[in-house]
Design a protein around this motif. Structure first.
Motif, PDB file in Angstrom:
ATOM      1  N   PRO A 189       0.454  -1.307   0.183  1.00 41.85           N
ATOM      2  CA  PRO A 189      -0.158  -0.249   0.134  1.00 41.85           C
ATOM      3  C   PRO A 189       1.288   0.991   0.013  1.00 41.85           C
ATOM      4  CG  PRO A 189      -1.023  -1.313   1.695  1.00 41.85           C
ATOM      5  CD  PRO A 189       0.587  -1.787   1.518  1.00 41.85           C
ATOM      6  N   ARG A 190       2.003   1.180   0.545  1.00 42.39           N
ATOM      7  CA  ARG A 190       2.007   2.236   0.761  1.00 42.39           C
ATOM      8  C   ARG A 190       3.770   2.752  -0.448  1.00 42.39           C
ATOM      9  NH1 ARG A 190       5.964   1.781   5.180  1.00 42.39           N
ATOM     10  NH2 ARG A 190       7.871   1.022   3.773  1.00 42.39           N
ATOM     11  N   THR A 191       3.770   1.416  -1.112  1.00 46.09           N
ATOM     12  CA  THR A 191       4.702   1.529  -2.445  1.00 46.09           C
ATOM     13  C   THR A 191       2.813   2.451  -3.444  1.00 46.09           C
ATOM     14  OG1 THR A 191       6.122  -0.055  -2.459  1.00 46.09           O
ATOM     15  CG2 THR A 191       5.929   0.475  -4.257  1.00 46.09           C
ATOM     16  N   ALA A 192       2.057   1.548  -3.341  1.00 46.98           N
ATOM     17  CA  ALA A 192       1.156   2.030  -4.574  1.00 46.98           C
ATOM     18  C   ALA A 192       0.694   3.442  -4.392  1.00 46.98           C
ATOM     19  CB  ALA A 192      -0.047   1.111  -3.971  1.00 46.98           C
ATOM     20  N   ASP A 193       1.287   4.547  -3.250  1.00 49.10           N
ATOM     21  CA  ASP A 193       0.436   5.718  -3.145  1.00 49.10           C
ATOM     22  C   ASP A 193       1.566   6.389  -3.626  1.00 49.10           C
ATOM     23  OD1 ASP A 193      -1.903   5.762  -1.449  1.00 49.10           O
ATOM     24  OD2 ASP A 193      -0.537   5.630   0.651  1.00 49.10           O
ATOM     25  N   ARG A 194       2.702   6.079  -3.366  1.00 52.61           N
ATOM     26  CA  ARG A 194       4.580   6.605  -4.043  1.00 52.61           C
ATOM     27  C   ARG A 194       3.954   6.479  -5.273  1.00 52.61           C
ATOM     28  NH1 ARG A 194       8.699   4.584  -5.371  1.00 52.61           N
ATOM     29  NH2 ARG A 194       9.056   3.175  -4.317  1.00 52.61           N
ATOM     30  N   LEU A 195       3.983   5.733  -6.183  1.00 53.94           N
ATOM     31  CA  LEU A 195       4.032   5.520  -7.161  1.00 53.94           C
ATOM     32  C   LEU A 195       2.561   6.112  -8.178  1.00 53.94           C
ATOM     33  CD1 LEU A 195       3.833   1.236  -8.259  1.00 53.94           C
ATOM     34  CD2 LEU A 195       5.660   2.778  -8.221  1.00 53.94           C
ATOM     35  N   HIS A 253      10.426   7.228 -11.313  1.00 57.48           N
ATOM     36  CA  HIS A 253      10.106   6.313 -11.241  1.00 57.48           C
ATOM     37  C   HIS A 253      10.506   4.860 -11.610  1.00 57.48           C
ATOM     38  CE1 HIS A 253       5.725   4.808 -11.399  1.00 57.48           C
ATOM     39  NE2 HIS A 253       6.262   4.240 -12.464  1.00 57.48           N
ATOM     40  N   ILE A 254      10.816   4.088 -12.729  1.00 55.07           N
ATOM     41  CA  ILE A 254      11.268   3.112 -13.103  1.00 55.07           C
ATOM     42  C   ILE A 254      11.876   2.649 -12.113  1.00 55.07           C
ATOM     43  CG2 ILE A 254      11.983   1.749 -15.221  1.00 55.07           C
ATOM     44  CD1 ILE A 254      10.026   3.268 -17.345  1.00 55.07           C
ATOM     45  N   GLU A 255      14.001   3.668 -12.159  1.00 55.45           N
ATOM     46  CA  GLU A 255      14.409   3.284 -11.029  1.00 55.45           C
ATOM     47  C   GLU A 255      14.039   2.943 -10.328  1.00 55.45           C
ATOM     48  OE1 GLU A 255      17.791   5.947 -13.348  1.00 55.45           O
ATOM     49  OE2 GLU A 255      17.827   4.727 -14.843  1.00 55.45           O
ATOM     50  N   GLY A 256      13.700   4.055  -9.667  1.00 54.66           N
ATOM     51  CA  GLY A 256      13.043   3.908  -7.729  1.00 54.66           C
ATOM     52  C   GLY A 256      12.351   2.234  -7.768  1.00 54.66           C
ATOM     53  N   PHE A 257      11.013   2.013  -8.274  1.00 53.81           N
ATOM     54  CA  PHE A 257      10.847   0.772  -7.839  1.00 53.81           C
ATOM     55  C   PHE A 257      11.831  -0.170  -8.004  1.00 53.81           C
ATOM     56  CE2 PHE A 257       8.660  -3.468  -9.312  1.00 53.81           C
ATOM     57  CZ  PHE A 257       7.142  -3.298  -8.597  1.00 53.81           C
ATOM     58  N   SER A 258      12.371  -0.114  -9.607  1.00 52.02           N
ATOM     59  CA  SER A 258      13.503  -1.178  -9.245  1.00 52.02           C
ATOM     60  C   SER A 258      14.097  -1.376  -7.923  1.00 52.02           C
ATOM     61  CB  SER A 258      14.451  -1.173 -10.868  1.00 52.02           C
ATOM     62  OG  SER A 258      15.311  -2.020 -10.723  1.00 52.02           O
ATOM     63  N   ARG A 259      14.620   0.069  -7.638  1.00 55.53           N
ATOM     64  CA  ARG A 259      16.112  -0.137  -6.748  1.00 55.53           C
ATOM     65  C   ARG A 259      15.221  -1.305  -5.402  1.00 55.53           C
ATOM     66  NH1 ARG A 259      17.804   4.670  -8.476  1.00 55.53           N
ATOM     67  NH2 ARG A 259      16.201   4.619  -7.145  1.00 55.53           N
ATOM     68  N   GLU A 260      13.825  -0.153  -5.212  1.00 52.44           N
ATOM     69  CA  GLU A 260      13.183  -0.417  -3.748  1.00 52.44           C
ATOM     70  C   GLU A 260      12.545  -2.070  -4.020  1.00 52.44           C
ATOM     71  OE1 GLU A 260       9.286   0.662  -3.467  1.00 52.44           O
ATOM     72  OE2 GLU A 260       9.015   0.595  -1.200  1.00 52.44           O
ATOM     73  N   ALA A 261      12.130  -2.487  -5.151  1.00 49.97           N
ATOM     74  CA  ALA A 261      11.826  -4.007  -5.633  1.00 49.97           C
ATOM     75  C   ALA A 261      13.092  -5.514  -4.863  1.00 49.97           C
ATOM     76  CB  ALA A 261      11.008  -4.348  -6.338  1.00 49.97           C
ATOM     77  N   GLY A 262      14.463  -4.533  -5.294  1.00 50.41           N
ATOM     78  CA  GLY A 262      15.463  -5.395  -5.965  1.00 50.41           C
ATOM     79  C   GLY A 262      15.319  -6.101  -6.840  1.00 50.41           C
ATOM     80  N   VAL A 263      14.964  -5.691  -8.029  1.00 50.93           N
ATOM     81  CA  VAL A 263      14.866  -6.733  -9.248  1.00 50.93           C
ATOM     82  C   VAL A 263      15.225  -5.351 -10.122  1.00 50.93           C
ATOM     83  CG1 VAL A 263      12.391  -7.929  -8.724  1.00 50.93           C
ATOM     84  CG2 VAL A 263      12.591  -5.618 -10.329  1.00 50.93           C
TER      85      VAL A 263
END
Lengths: 234, 234
Positions: free
Chosen positions: B192-198, B224-234
């Motif tokens: 939910p926290r990540t969804a809010d940020r997205l 946006h794209i790099e942030g998710f990838s970094r946060e999710a470790g993928v």
């Protein structure tokens, strides 16, 4: 879903699950047909599709039971798709040129960054680019041979950038690029004069990459690709 | 060259030469087999390959003489190739992420430029992006539905950019992107926290495009794209 599509879905799932890894063999046609309760021709159709997409190569040697080998040639599969879509005439040359500018200006910048980072393999890529350039600088080189060397020169920086997806897309575009460039050459006022200019521009790209100057390399490759397209009216 | 490859080469040449144009029918299986002196199964294998590459769709209705129709779905063919290559596991996620950043930051900049130029269709694309964003902002939306809307939102700007080749590559990447994002979500400390940020980040992309600010749009989509990838470790 048609029968061969069921076979395809089954094989795709098995490859994704690691049941058949890279370099391993799928079961032979007969075994697949029996296991799935489908006809041999349906199995063969599915295998032909995987072959065209660059996912397997046909089994060699011992007849119908020699299963196809799982390989990975992303460029081959993307190349076939792009080549055929250019053939249908709905992939406009201006879109191919714009995509080249985007991917290649990124690639040379990455390549320059790798020079700065002293990344492994960098020297060999630069050496190969120099060798190709020297061959293009031979005054006796025919236009067709020049274009082959030209494409190899451009692809060398794409490979140097080290992104297999970008490399696959660019390799896939090879036929489309060769096509519009060949048409463009016919329209030039003077091929020898243009060839001279292209050599100078190639030299600028190579020097910028070798110096680790990403911005200069990007600008040089962009000016080079767009300049030819404009001059040749393609 | 194997028999079905001869058939393929023949059909490709005919399509390129305009003998069979978009929306027109190829000859039926039987006629092709007779004309080329090959077996019906070989013809069918070639047609299946063209179907998988998104070049034709099978003839409907009247049996073996209803020839396949020439269509053009570059995204379908590229999509199948990319999807299968991701399945073999040799297309690294980091290359997919880097390619996304490259193509999408270019696409939103183009889209912003089209807003400035008041290009036709611009308003409809922005309207659709707003609609998708509103649906993602519904607190009750499940993660899977969010991701569907998210992909559609990103692709809307790619379509808005108006380059069919880039659109085909990005549409082809859809499955690969969906795959790594779904894996990434499992690893997040809090969806939910990540969804809010997205949502906030999506809003920033949309606002920059709508304002015609190419640089801001590119920077926002990259972060946006790099942030998710970094946060999710993928």
């Amino acid at each position: 879903m048609r029968t061969h599509e069921r076979v395809l879905a089954y094989l795709e799932e098995g490859i994704a699950a690691g049941r058949w890894g890279l370099g391993e063999r799928l079961p032979g046609e007969r075994a697949l047909a029996e296991d799935l309760g489908v006809s041999r021709p349906s199995v063969r159709e599915a295998i032909r599709v995987l072959d065209a997409l660059g996912i397997v190569r046909p089994g060699v040697g011992s007849g119908p039971n020699a299963g196809a080998v799982v390989i990975d040639r992303p460029a081959a599969g993307l190349g076939a798709a792009v080549r055929l879509h250019v053939a249908t005439g709905t992939l406009p040359v201006r879109d191919v040129v714009a995509t080249r500018v985007l991917l290649e200006s990124w690639a040379v910048a990455q390549a320059a960054g790798r020079v700065v980072d002293r990344a492994p393999g960098t020297a060999a890529h630069l050496e190969e680019a120099r060798r190709l350039l020297a061959r293009m600088e031979d005054d006796d080189v025919a236009a067709a041979a020049f274009l082959e060397l030209d494409q190899a020169f451009h692809l060398e920086f794409v490979r140097m950038a080290g992104n297999v997806l970008v490399e696959a897309v660019m390799t896939g575009l090879r036929g489309a690029i060769g096509g519009y460039v060949a048409v463009g050459i016919e329209r030039l006022p003077s091929w020898p004069r243009t060839a001279d200019r292209l050599r100078t521009e190639h030299r600028a790209v190579l020097d910028a990459v070798a110096a680790g100057d990403a911005a200069a390399a990007s600008a040089a490759v962009k000016a080079h690709i767009e300049g030819f397209s404009r001059e040749a009216g393609v």
